[in-house]
Design a protein around this motif. Sequence first.
Motif, PDB file in Angstrom:
ATOM      1  N   VAL A   1     -24.111 -61.796 -85.094  1.00 51.78           N
ATOM      2  CA  VAL A   1     -25.111 -60.727 -85.200  1.00 51.78           C
ATOM      3  C   VAL A   1     -24.954 -59.971 -86.517  1.00 51.78           C
ATOM      4  N   ALA A   2     -23.709 -59.802 -86.976  1.00 54.87           N
ATOM      5  CA  ALA A   2     -23.508 -59.123 -88.261  1.00 54.87           C
ATOM      6  C   ALA A   2     -23.982 -60.009 -89.410  1.00 54.87           C
ATOM      7  N   ALA A   3     -23.564 -61.305 -89.347  1.00 60.79           N
ATOM      8  CA  ALA A   3     -23.934 -62.213 -90.428  1.00 60.79           C
ATOM      9  C   ALA A   3     -25.447 -62.356 -90.520  1.00 60.79           C
ATOM     10  N   GLY A   4     -26.077 -62.469 -89.356  1.00 58.36           N
ATOM     11  CA  GLY A   4     -27.534 -62.604 -89.334  1.00 58.36           C
ATOM     12  C   GLY A   4     -28.218 -61.398 -89.938  1.00 58.36           C
TER      13      GLY A   4
ATOM     14  N   TYR B   1     -20.940 -65.140 -94.844  1.00 55.45           N
ATOM     15  CA  TYR B   1     -20.765 -64.669 -93.472  1.00 55.45           C
ATOM     16  C   TYR B   1     -21.408 -65.610 -92.473  1.00 55.45           C
ATOM     17  N   ASP B   2     -22.535 -66.212 -92.886  1.00 53.39           N
ATOM     18  CA  ASP B   2     -23.201 -67.137 -91.965  1.00 53.39           C
ATOM     19  C   ASP B   2     -22.328 -68.357 -91.706  1.00 53.39           C
TER      20      ASP B   2
ATOM     21  N   VAL C   1     -25.308 -52.517 -91.513  1.00 52.91           N
ATOM     22  CA  VAL C   1     -24.997 -53.769 -90.818  1.00 52.91           C
ATOM     23  C   VAL C   1     -24.182 -53.504 -89.569  1.00 52.91           C
ATOM     24  N   SER C   2     -23.235 -52.553 -89.655  1.00 54.76           N
ATOM     25  CA  SER C   2     -22.434 -52.223 -88.465  1.00 54.76           C
ATOM     26  C   SER C   2     -23.331 -51.708 -87.348  1.00 54.76           C
TER      27      SER C   2
END
Lengths: 928, 149
Positions: A320-323, A391-392, A475-476
């Motif tokens: 979810v963060a990477a996205g 990150y992805d 993002v957090s």
Amino acid sequence: MTALLTLHAVTGAIAILFGRRLGRRAVYVAGLGPLVTFAWLIAEFGTILDREPITESVRWVPRLGLDFDLRADGFGALMLLLVAGIGVLVFVYSNAYFPPNKEGLGRLIGLVGLFAGSMVGLVLADNLLILYGFWELTTITSFLLIGNDHTDARARAAALQALLVTGAGGLAMLAGLLIVGHEAETFSLSGLIADPPAPSTALTVGLALVLVGAFSKSAQWPFHGWLPGAMVAPTPVSAYLHSATMVKAGVYLIARLAPAFAGPVGWWRPAVVTIGLTTMVVGGLRALRQTDLKLLLAFGTVSQLGMMVAVFGLGTADAVAAGSVLLLGHAAFKAAAFMVVGALDHAHGTRDLRRLPRPERGQRPVALIGAIAAASMAGVPFALGFVAKEYDLEALQHSPWAPGLVTAAAVVGSALTAAYSLRFFWGSIGRMATESPDPAVAARRSPPGLVVPGLVLTAATFVAGVVPDVLDRLVSASAASLRPTVGSVHLDVFHGFNLTLVLSLVALGGGALIFALRRPLEPVLALGGELPVTAATGYAAALRALNRTADRVTGVVQNGSLPIYLGVIVLTAAIVPGTLLLSGAWNDGDGAIVDSWSQAAIAALILGAAAAATALHRRFTAALFLGVVGYAMAGLFVVRGAPDLAVTQVGIETLTTVLFVLVLRRLPDRFEQRTAAPMRVLRIGVAVVVGLTVFGLALATGAEDPATTVSDTFIERAYPDGHGRNVVNVILVDFRGFDTLGEITVLAAAAIGAVALARAGRRPGGVRDSAAPPPVPLDRITVLEVSTKVVFIALSTAAIYLLLAGHNQPGGGFAGGIVAGAAVALRYISGGIESVRRLSRSKPWTPLGVGLITAAGAAIVPLLFGGSVLESGVHTLDVPVLGEVKLTSALAFDTGVFLVVIGLAMMVFESFGDDPPARSRDTAGGTR
Amino acid sequence: MSYVMAGTAATLFGLGTYLLLQRKLSRIIIGLSLLSHGANVLFVNSGRSGVAPFVGKGDAADMADPIPQALVLTAIVISFATTTLLLALAYRSWLLTDDDEVDDDVEDRVIGRHGHLDTEVSDEAALAAAVSVAAEEELPDGHEPEVVP
């Protein structure tokens, strides 16, 4: 938040309505929506990022659990940032991009504004059904914007394709949302995520349908064909709708649902991730073969959307963060890239990468934007795209399902992405070989409006690429709103020499290699277009098949024969309830054979006359026997304690018989044609089935005996509330007055239709043809005339009595009107149509209209005094001779009914009553 | 409901249906009238029987059910309006063709026999496919493409 939506709607509508007068100023009007939204978001940013969602709720249809719930949480804010932020930039860009005098500019800009509003609603909606509503609004605005140039057949075809594909997906999604909402027992999106329903078959079907909708909206294979087609839209529209925002709606929904369902629902990850990565590879392959820069970017968008679907589809904390980072990164570089293409197109009049000249001095800023956008797209370090890709890949390596396979596919996809990014760079600005053919063109500068928005996006890409920490809070918050267990996320450019970095570099190097070797690799690259179901051919084949099926079905169902149509309808109506009857206990067997012997006698009369009317082959006789059935029905009504019905039935039957005589005198005496035996057998068969069903139905309803019915309430309240003793009349003019109002409207319409049909092609006033012989005067019989006059007066008096007394005694507007109609019929029989016309100088449609207006007026007037529609009032008058006379407002309504029925009767004679026109082709109204 | 009344309604429906499936408009009209009579028989028999529903004429429990009566009253008048309109159609048919027979619709027959493809939608689909396929066909880099006017 509701105010923001309203602002978008109002400014968009203004821009569309006053587009011609506003010209390019429409941009300032419609741009107000995104601008204010952006300002609101900045003001509220702190609250939302501290993980305090802002909610708003307007009660809408509480009984359906449908509330207008809006909720801005972290992920919503991230999407809103894209929608409003890029929205503002696109409006600035549009102002420079479009020529000021462009035809239909206001409409275009206004639609973009409306789209922005729909998108804001979509990302804020916290109710699944509200979300669906905004979802479809974006589909519609997208359709209108793609088809903006409606004179271009390609634009129309592309718009239709987008509408059909995303619209069909949307319908599937609606069904899916209903199923999921039903399973979860809530339609609140946040409620659904917080407390997801347990896996079940229903949930599987529901989620699969929702995913079809999300995939079609976000252009996932095999539904991706519409997105490249959508590139016929103007470039600012492509930049906004078809890269940065709308196509992310599907991704948005998957991102919301994945954390709740990816784990418990076993098939979710394999299905969603596979579709996503397939899309990523197919899109990448096809992007490498495009020569139109916009198409190249479109396939690139398809590919990137595939990656987003795959990453968000995992639903894990990393994902979810990477996205979220990928969403931001992609929106920034892809919108900028589109703006570059637009600027080049604006300067050189082409966006074909084989024809674009090398950018000269004037185009340097554009070239810079393009270079950074391409770098971010490819995933070159120090651009936001690189951070996102890192990150992805990291998240995909930790996939709970087939991590190795998934990562490998993503690396292949990323290599293709790098390759087409290079192609974009090389094709648009990097090609050093081609010399600019025309110095004047080369020196042309792009206006600042085309450059500044791209620069803003590029600066953001660069800054966030170098110091990604600036995005930490956003993002957090976004990740935490999707998956509450996620702690705070810290973004870094460099994570040490690990596998992810190697994979990133492999992807970049591979991309460069693919680009360099594109000619030898041509057969491999061509694979992208040759998957068994490519979107374009699949869509065309599906439409053709649909068309052919529709044609076949029409051929079978609409075969042109009225008896067959009616037979199918009647049989369906009989068989469907008939089967239900057979399956239940339809008769408890305790029904009496007969209620009373008088009823049995009447029934015998009805049946005998009905059988005669059916079997006889002379029109007149059949019609007369039909009349006998009607009078016998009146007898039945008397026995059943329904005097109103009996009076009305007798009046109607008289009128009907006269009417039949008037029309049938023109028609041949006998029904000549005898049909073939098989048809007769078929008819009798259908008739028997219908009869049996009705028999069963009658016994079944008779078996039902509800203890208390609404009838008792009506009887109780008739006098206190309706001020009348005749319960039937009170129901008609008071309790169910609205129904009656509708009904007399139908009467009026039927009467007008009858006159129109019967008199079409004739001159007004009954004079058909000056050459025709004058009507032969009837032989006058004095006795008849005098007695007619006497009876007419008596009948008229009776009619008025029935009207006035009807509220308390048998009678009422219908009965009174029918009796008056019978009086008119009497006049007609003795003196012909002229005698009817002499009754009044007004035309027959005048009472009809006056009646309707009176009834409607009586219904509305109570509103003026603060009552409700058709509320009855009562007024007592003290008349010297008659004593106390009660006037109820229902009387006015009933008078309207009365007048309509009289009008109907007069219209009948007006239609058919004058002398039969000489039957010849010449006088048949020239309609042949 | 008593068997006699149920049978009466059922027979009226059956006879009406038989007439409805004919080609002569006047028989269809008679059939419709019989159908509506049948429906009225069903209705008036669906509620309880009793004295006429007038307030003050007796105990409420002894009164006939007023709601079916109100429904039937409107049904009677509406079916008269329908009959009028259909008779006007028969009249018009006579004016034009000397008869009140309803012939088969020729256009529908054609569609039923040969199929009648509405080409517009398929054409648009083919165009959309063509647009997206044409984009694939890449020319060699050095080659100037033809300029499409």
